[in-house]
Design a protein around this motif. Sequence first.
Motif, mmCIF file in Angstrom:
data_model
loop_
_atom_site.group_PDB
_atom_site.id
_atom_site.type_symbol
_atom_site.label_atom_id
_atom_site.label_comp_id
_atom_site.label_asym_id
_atom_site.label_seq_id
_atom_site.Cartn_x
_atom_site.Cartn_y
_atom_site.Cartn_z
ATOM 1 N N GLY A 79 -18.988 5.306 6.865
ATOM 2 C CA GLY A 79 -19.583 4.623 8.005
ATOM 3 C C GLY A 79 -21.045 4.272 7.842
ATOM 4 N N PHE B 210 -18.396 -2.757 -3.390
ATOM 5 C CA PHE B 210 -18.315 -1.695 -4.408
ATOM 6 C C PHE B 210 -18.025 -0.337 -3.787
ATOM 7 C CE2 PHE B 210 -22.586 -2.230 -2.884
ATOM 8 C CZ PHE B 210 -23.001 -0.941 -2.629
ATOM 9 N N ASN C 237 -20.067 4.856 -8.857
ATOM 10 C CA ASN C 237 -18.821 5.621 -8.932
ATOM 11 C C ASN C 237 -17.666 4.639 -8.837
ATOM 12 O OD1 ASN C 237 -19.832 8.381 -8.983
ATOM 13 N ND2 ASN C 237 -20.544 7.953 -6.913
ATOM 14 N N GLY D 38 -19.471 6.573 -2.003
ATOM 15 C CA GLY D 38 -18.702 5.343 -2.050
ATOM 16 C C GLY D 38 -17.220 5.530 -2.309
ATOM 17 N N SER E 85 -30.124 1.502 1.491
ATOM 18 C CA SER E 85 -29.213 1.116 0.406
ATOM 19 C C SER E 85 -29.541 -0.307 -0.007
ATOM 20 C CB SER E 85 -27.760 1.215 0.884
ATOM 21 O OG SER E 85 -27.468 2.556 1.195
ATOM 22 N N HIS F 100 -29.775 -1.807 -3.553
ATOM 23 C CA HIS F 100 -28.840 -2.227 -4.609
ATOM 24 C C HIS F 100 -29.180 -3.537 -5.316
ATOM 25 C CE1 HIS F 100 -26.570 1.172 -3.328
ATOM 26 N NE2 HIS F 100 -26.188 0.638 -2.192
ATOM 27 N N SER G 187 -28.866 7.333 5.969
ATOM 28 C CA SER G 187 -28.766 6.273 4.964
ATOM 29 C C SER G 187 -28.208 5.020 5.618
ATOM 30 C CB SER G 187 -27.839 6.754 3.842
ATOM 31 O OG SER G 187 -27.711 5.770 2.846
HETATM 32 N N1 SAH Z 1 -23.511 3.033 5.237
HETATM 33 C C1 SAH Z 1 -24.586 3.834 4.742
HETATM 34 C C2 SAH Z 1 -24.205 5.239 4.331
HETATM 35 C C3 SAH Z 1 -22.946 5.480 3.539
HETATM 36 S S1 SAH Z 1 -22.868 5.348 1.804
HETATM 37 C C4 SAH Z 1 -25.276 3.127 3.598
HETATM 38 O O1 SAH Z 1 -24.729 2.173 3.081
HETATM 39 O O2 SAH Z 1 -26.381 3.521 3.251
HETATM 40 C C5 SAH Z 1 -24.069 6.330 1.041
HETATM 41 C C6 SAH Z 1 -24.601 5.699 -0.223
HETATM 42 O O3 SAH Z 1 -23.582 5.549 -1.241
HETATM 43 C C7 SAH Z 1 -25.149 4.298 0.015
HETATM 44 O O4 SAH Z 1 -26.374 4.154 -0.650
HETATM 45 C C8 SAH Z 1 -24.088 3.438 -0.623
HETATM 46 O O5 SAH Z 1 -24.555 2.169 -0.958
HETATM 47 C C9 SAH Z 1 -23.698 4.260 -1.825
HETATM 48 N N2 SAH Z 1 -22.450 3.853 -2.453
HETATM 49 C C10 SAH Z 1 -21.412 3.204 -1.903
HETATM 50 N N3 SAH Z 1 -20.447 2.999 -2.805
HETATM 51 C C11 SAH Z 1 -20.876 3.526 -3.964
HETATM 52 C C12 SAH Z 1 -20.306 3.654 -5.266
HETATM 53 N N4 SAH Z 1 -19.101 3.169 -5.531
HETATM 54 N N5 SAH Z 1 -21.031 4.277 -6.210
HETATM 55 C C13 SAH Z 1 -22.243 4.779 -5.928
HETATM 56 N N6 SAH Z 1 -22.823 4.717 -4.736
HETATM 57 C C14 SAH Z 1 -22.153 4.091 -3.754
#
Ligand code: SAH
Length: 371
Positions: A183, A134, A319, A363, A240, A242, A217
């Motif tokens: 990253g 996602f 998003n 994301g 993270s 989810h 994160s």
């Molecule tokens: N790799 C790390 C940090 C980067 S992303 C991590 O995964 O935590 C930062 C946050 O945005 C993470 O919680 C991730 O899961 C979330 N994220 C990624 N894609 C997203 C999306 N399309 N909509 C909302 N949050 C998203």
Amino acid sequence: MTGPIPLTMTAPRRGKPPRHLADLSTDELRAAVAELGEQEFRARQLQTHYFTHLETDPAAMTDLPTRSRERLTEALLPSLLEPVRTLTADRGTTVKTLWRLHDGVKVESVLMRYPDRATLCVSSQAGCGMACPFCATGQLGLTRNLSAGEIVEQVRQAARAMVRGEIAGGPGRLSNLVFMGMGEPLANYKAVLAAVRRFVGPQPDGFGVSARNVTVSTVGLVPAIDRLAGEGLPVTLALSLHAPDDELRSELVPINTRWTVDEALDAARRYFEATGRRVSIEYALIRDMNDHAWRADLLARKLNERGRGWVHVNPIPLNPTPGSIWTASDPGVEAEFVTRLRVAGIPTTIRDTRGSDIDGACGQLAAEEAS
Ligand code: SAH
């Protein structure tokens, strides 16, 4: 396939960035300055220009002899990031910058200004190897790790833009740093830790910001979470998650097949015990995917089983990303999810999302150039 892999199939070789002051501890910097035939106290002068005045232009370093200035800046303050493009949203208070690194690789960072704080969302890698379906960055694969200097330079440039009043709202200070750009920060542990140390180091060894204002994160790399817990740095950990069940989480966050939901939550709890910092659980609400009431209940149970007061949940409406069939939960479903967590005693706040109209929200970072 058998036999040697043809050269054309290997990833393009990306160069190591040149050495930079921000890669070095104060002791290492002193040694580097001495190696250049300069007196060691020049190290402190350089650090003051960099971390206090946010300056890399030799012309501004009038307390250094002209020849030393040039020698030192050339050797220790090479340009690591060139801005390619900036996009703004929210009446100029959200700014996404696309940077080109020395080898042509591109990354993005996002500065978000609020009435009481200014937060920079930095990238720790170009692309990402975690492959969460996602997330736009997850679709790119990993190009390479960033160096500490490349991470710190994102910070310095944002801090300078704030001080100079280049962001809507007049001059201000960069107060918060979140590793939520491109990253997986804990997969680039050494550089990320060095960058955090530069951020929180007292001036002029660093920018002098409180470790409490830094959030790392992660998808849940358990050994790295434990290692971070032992650093004596009270940064906030965001996990993270989810999904509260392994079946779904393994689909949404593929590393879950290596470290399960329970293992990740246990590590998060240990992090709280070691640091006293309340952990954030990130939860992107995806319509009909992970937003069911029973999943809210299961999440609350798993968090409460591990104690009270150690965690809060940050749901965020998904998003949209290009090519994805998934979309954000309906507002009513989102509200129900939040209510169930709160009723179970879990502090829960919907994460404010900024910059989705400039593909700058969580994301959405994919470092594409405007076509
Ligand atoms: N790799 C790390 C940090 C980067 S992303 C991590 O995964 O935590 C930062 C946050 O945005 C993470 O919680 C991730 O899961 C979330 N994220 C990624 N894609 C997203 C999306 N399309 N909509 C909302 N949050 C998203």
